[in-house]
Scaffold this motif. Structure first.
Motif, PDB file in Angstrom:
ATOM      1  N   GLN A  99      -2.639  -8.108  12.084  1.00 18.50           N
ATOM      2  CA  GLN A  99      -3.460  -7.063  11.931  1.00 18.50           C
ATOM      3  C   GLN A  99      -3.038  -6.729  10.520  1.00 18.50           C
ATOM      4  OE1 GLN A  99      -2.733  -3.851  14.811  1.00 18.50           O
ATOM      5  NE2 GLN A  99      -4.275  -2.381  13.480  1.00 18.50           N
ATOM      6  N   LEU A 100      -3.847  -6.523   9.619  1.00 18.10           N
ATOM      7  CA  LEU A 100      -3.536  -6.037   8.213  1.00 18.10           C
ATOM      8  C   LEU A 100      -3.318  -4.704   8.152  1.00 18.10           C
ATOM      9  CD1 LEU A 100      -4.655  -9.060   7.716  1.00 18.10           C
ATOM     10  CD2 LEU A 100      -5.308  -8.403   5.733  1.00 18.10           C
ATOM     11  N   ILE A 101      -2.590  -3.942   7.596  1.00 16.64           N
ATOM     12  CA  ILE A 101      -2.340  -2.590   7.567  1.00 16.64           C
ATOM     13  C   ILE A 101      -1.992  -2.123   5.819  1.00 16.64           C
ATOM     14  CG2 ILE A 101      -1.178  -0.449   8.148  1.00 16.64           C
ATOM     15  CD1 ILE A 101      -0.797  -1.653  10.588  1.00 16.64           C
ATOM     16  N   ALA A 102      -2.822  -1.501   5.207  1.00 15.57           N
ATOM     17  CA  ALA A 102      -2.362  -1.050   3.829  1.00 15.57           C
ATOM     18  C   ALA A 102      -1.490   0.142   3.895  1.00 15.57           C
ATOM     19  CB  ALA A 102      -3.816  -0.637   3.070  1.00 15.57           C
ATOM     20  N   ILE A 103      -0.535   0.060   3.226  1.00 19.40           N
ATOM     21  CA  ILE A 103       0.522   0.894   2.711  1.00 19.40           C
ATOM     22  C   ILE A 103       0.407   1.447   1.488  1.00 19.40           C
ATOM     23  CG2 ILE A 103       2.925   1.644   3.147  1.00 19.40           C
ATOM     24  CD1 ILE A 103       1.686   0.912   6.046  1.00 19.40           C
ATOM     25  N   ARG A 104      -0.023   2.923   1.326  1.00 19.53           N
ATOM     26  CA  ARG A 104      -0.141   3.365   0.079  1.00 19.53           C
ATOM     27  C   ARG A 104       0.656   4.593   0.109  1.00 19.53           C
ATOM     28  NH1 ARG A 104      -5.478   2.452   1.590  1.00 19.53           N
ATOM     29  NH2 ARG A 104      -6.191   0.433   0.294  1.00 19.53           N
ATOM     30  N   PRO A 105       1.114   4.645  -1.415  1.00 21.31           N
ATOM     31  CA  PRO A 105       2.155   5.841  -1.466  1.00 21.31           C
ATOM     32  C   PRO A 105       1.437   7.066  -1.290  1.00 21.31           C
ATOM     33  CG  PRO A 105       2.210   4.413  -3.443  1.00 21.31           C
ATOM     34  CD  PRO A 105       1.040   3.802  -2.413  1.00 21.31           C
ATOM     35  N   GLN A 106       1.936   8.370  -0.520  1.00 15.15           N
ATOM     36  CA  GLN A 106       1.204   9.189  -0.394  1.00 15.15           C
ATOM     37  C   GLN A 106       0.912   9.992  -1.675  1.00 15.15           C
ATOM     38  OE1 GLN A 106       3.519  11.561   2.281  1.00 15.15           O
ATOM     39  NE2 GLN A 106       1.573  12.083   3.690  1.00 15.15           N
ATOM     40  N   VAL A 107      -0.255  10.795  -1.845  1.00  9.15           N
ATOM     41  CA  VAL A 107      -0.387  11.154  -3.030  1.00  9.15           C
ATOM     42  C   VAL A 107      -0.209  12.596  -2.964  1.00  9.15           C
ATOM     43  CG1 VAL A 107      -2.431  12.023  -4.574  1.00  9.15           C
ATOM     44  CG2 VAL A 107      -2.545   9.746  -3.370  1.00  9.15           C
ATOM     45  N   THR A 108       0.625  13.283  -3.807  1.00  3.52           N
ATOM     46  CA  THR A 108       1.193  14.698  -3.834  1.00  3.52           C
ATOM     47  C   THR A 108       0.024  15.502  -4.309  1.00  3.52           C
ATOM     48  OG1 THR A 108       3.252  13.692  -4.767  1.00  3.52           O
ATOM     49  CG2 THR A 108       2.825  16.069  -4.771  1.00  3.52           C
ATOM     50  N   LEU A 146       2.030  -5.673   6.457  1.00  7.73           N
ATOM     51  CA  LEU A 146       1.994  -4.371   5.706  1.00  7.73           C
ATOM     52  C   LEU A 146       1.672  -4.712   4.240  1.00  7.73           C
ATOM     53  CD1 LEU A 146       5.027  -2.683   7.494  1.00  7.73           C
ATOM     54  CD2 LEU A 146       2.609  -2.735   8.057  1.00  7.73           C
ATOM     55  N   HIS A 147       0.685  -4.308   3.743  1.00  4.51           N
ATOM     56  CA  HIS A 147       0.636  -4.751   2.201  1.00  4.51           C
ATOM     57  C   HIS A 147       0.247  -3.561   1.258  1.00  4.51           C
ATOM     58  CE1 HIS A 147      -3.935  -4.119   2.279  1.00  4.51           C
ATOM     59  NE2 HIS A 147      -3.810  -4.415   3.711  1.00  4.51           N
ATOM     60  N   GLY A 148       0.996  -3.563  -0.028  1.00  6.29           N
ATOM     61  CA  GLY A 148       0.767  -2.711  -0.959  1.00  6.29           C
ATOM     62  C   GLY A 148       1.490  -2.917  -2.113  1.00  6.29           C
ATOM     63  N   SER A 149       1.297  -2.113  -3.111  1.00  8.92           N
ATOM     64  CA  SER A 149       1.914  -2.471  -4.344  1.00  8.92           C
ATOM     65  C   SER A 149       3.365  -1.873  -4.384  1.00  8.92           C
ATOM     66  CB  SER A 149       1.244  -1.766  -5.458  1.00  8.92           C
ATOM     67  OG  SER A 149       1.253  -0.337  -5.282  1.00  8.92           O
ATOM     68  N   ASP A 150       3.705  -0.973  -3.414  1.00  7.16           N
ATOM     69  CA  ASP A 150       5.096  -0.472  -3.672  1.00  7.16           C
ATOM     70  C   ASP A 150       6.086  -0.998  -2.650  1.00  7.16           C
ATOM     71  OD1 ASP A 150       7.383   1.195  -3.484  1.00  7.16           O
ATOM     72  OD2 ASP A 150       6.104   3.118  -3.724  1.00  7.16           O
ATOM     73  N   SER A 151       6.859  -1.866  -3.181  1.00  6.92           N
ATOM     74  CA  SER A 151       7.570  -3.015  -2.313  1.00  6.92           C
ATOM     75  C   SER A 151       8.634  -2.077  -1.315  1.00  6.92           C
ATOM     76  CB  SER A 151       8.203  -4.057  -2.913  1.00  6.92           C
ATOM     77  OG  SER A 151       9.115  -3.478  -4.097  1.00  6.92           O
ATOM     78  N   ARG A 152       9.388  -1.205  -2.046  1.00  8.85           N
ATOM     79  CA  ARG A 152      10.399  -0.287  -1.368  1.00  8.85           C
ATOM     80  C   ARG A 152       9.689   0.573  -0.236  1.00  8.85           C
ATOM     81  NH1 ARG A 152      13.985   2.878  -5.796  1.00  8.85           N
ATOM     82  NH2 ARG A 152      12.008   3.422  -6.586  1.00  8.85           N
ATOM     83  N   LEU A 153       8.429   1.139  -0.444  1.00  7.41           N
ATOM     84  CA  LEU A 153       7.768   1.769   0.618  1.00  7.41           C
ATOM     85  C   LEU A 153       7.278   0.819   1.635  1.00  7.41           C
ATOM     86  CD1 LEU A 153       6.140   4.218   1.359  1.00  7.41           C
ATOM     87  CD2 LEU A 153       4.119   3.529   0.183  1.00  7.41           C
ATOM     88  N   LEU A 154       7.073  -0.522   1.369  1.00  6.70           N
ATOM     89  CA  LEU A 154       6.745  -1.327   2.607  1.00  6.70           C
ATOM     90  C   LEU A 154       7.910  -1.728   3.342  1.00  6.70           C
ATOM     91  CD1 LEU A 154       4.637  -4.393   0.516  1.00  6.70           C
ATOM     92  CD2 LEU A 154       3.914  -2.343   2.097  1.00  6.70           C
ATOM     93  N   ARG A 155       9.007  -1.862   2.627  1.00 13.68           N
ATOM     94  CA  ARG A 155      10.311  -1.894   3.471  1.00 13.68           C
ATOM     95  C   ARG A 155      10.673  -0.874   4.056  1.00 13.68           C
ATOM     96  NH1 ARG A 155      15.404  -4.772   3.388  1.00 13.68           N
ATOM     97  NH2 ARG A 155      14.491  -6.445   2.058  1.00 13.68           N
TER      98      ARG A 155
END
Ligand SMILES: [Zn+2]
Length: 299
Positions: free
Chosen positions: A150-159, A22-31
């Motif tokens: 398997q690579l999965i991008a986790i991005r913050p949801q855009v409001t 699980l990859h992405g810039s927001d580490s709290r969201l990844l956790r």
């Protein structure tokens, strides 16, 4: 459904790959996402997470089948000892869930020795265990690890911009602009947008062609041509589509709409985007935008 929803449904059905990055810039969201996957994998009620005993144990960090490996205090790396203890556990049957879940956060902090030990486990995964490797970027992991996962991008949801505008009491156009600013700072994008709107109003009021040339020159001065083109097109579209009161400069927006008409603004936005596509063949950006903006002339 958003990407994590799809992910959780897949987890619930037990159809996930045995190793996920699980990859992405927001580490709290990844956790948070990794724990949500753990809940979906182990929930006693078969949901993607609820208040059942299993889910609440995960929430409290005491589920015996869900292990989070992290960097210990006063350390920089996840040690080979930490990885070894996980590996021996991974070979055992789960205590109460269908699967054991191991979350490694962040996976790029695993020591070299730890990685070698981990690789063997990932090569021959047991059906009853699952690894979730969290990282800012998959580039930070060894190719041999990446190729087994398997690579999965986790991005913050855009409001939605409408919600942002209502919450922050800012014009809708500004909220939209901030989301489409690309590499530009949102503040920089706003300044640029105000300049462009002022020039377009000047053209709409007085058929002042030098105003269009200024817009083209200003856009061409940006570091990123792609951002210049997309922001200009977005501004033209918003001027055509939004109520002038929802724009960043209502009185100028009214002048532009009345002087040029929504349809011509939309056509010009299209031409700007077409000009942008031609950038791939090294067209001069300023000239391309100038030509596109000439669509604003009355016929
Ligand atoms: Zn549950």
């Amino acid at each position: 459904m958003t990407a994590p929803d799809v992910l959780l449904q897949t987890a619930r059905r037990g159809e996930l790959h045995h190793t996920l990055i699980l990859h992405g810039s927001d580490s709290r969201l990844l956790r948070a996402t990794s724990l949500a996957i753990a809940r979906a994998l182990t929930c006693l009620e078969g949901t993607t997470g609820d208040g059942c005993p299993s889910c609440s144990k995960i929430d409290r960090g005491i589920h015996p089948d869900v292990t989070v490996l992290e960097v210990g205090e006063q350390r920089k790396l996840i040690s080979v000892e930490q990885i070894r203890s996980v590996i021996s556990e991974a070979a055992l049957r789960p205590y109460e869930a269908r699967r054991r879940v191991f979350i490694i956060d962040p996976a790029d902090a695993v020591s070299a020795g730890g990685l070698n030990a981990l690789l063997k486990t990932l090569e021959e995964p047991s059906a009853s265990s699952m690894f979730l490797l969290l990282t800012r970027s998959p580039d930070r992991l060894l190719p041999t690890i990446r190729s087994r996962a398997q690579l999965i991008a986790i991005r913050p949801q855009v409001t939605p911009p409408g919600e942002v505008a209502a919450r922050e009491q800012i014009p809708l156009q500004l909220a939209r602009l901030r989301q489409s600013a690309g590499d530009l700072e949102p503040g920089e994008a706003e300044v640029l947008a105000r300049e462009i709107v002022a020039q377009l109003a000047s053209f709409a009021a007085r058929r002042d062609y030098s105003a269009l040339l200024s817009v083209a020159a200003r856009c061409a001065s940006l570091d990123s041509p792609v951002d210049a083109v997309s922001i200009l097109a977005a501004i033209l579209r918003d001027l055509a589509a939004l109520d002038p009161e929802e724009t960043i400069a209502p009185s100028e927006a009214r002048t532009i709409r009345e002087g040029l008409g929504a349809r011509r603004l939309l056509e010009t936005a299209e031409e700007v985007l077409k000009g942008g596509n031609r950038l791939l063949v090294n067209v001069d950006l300023r000239l391309a935008i100038e030509q596109a903006l000439l669509t604003l002339r009355a016929r």
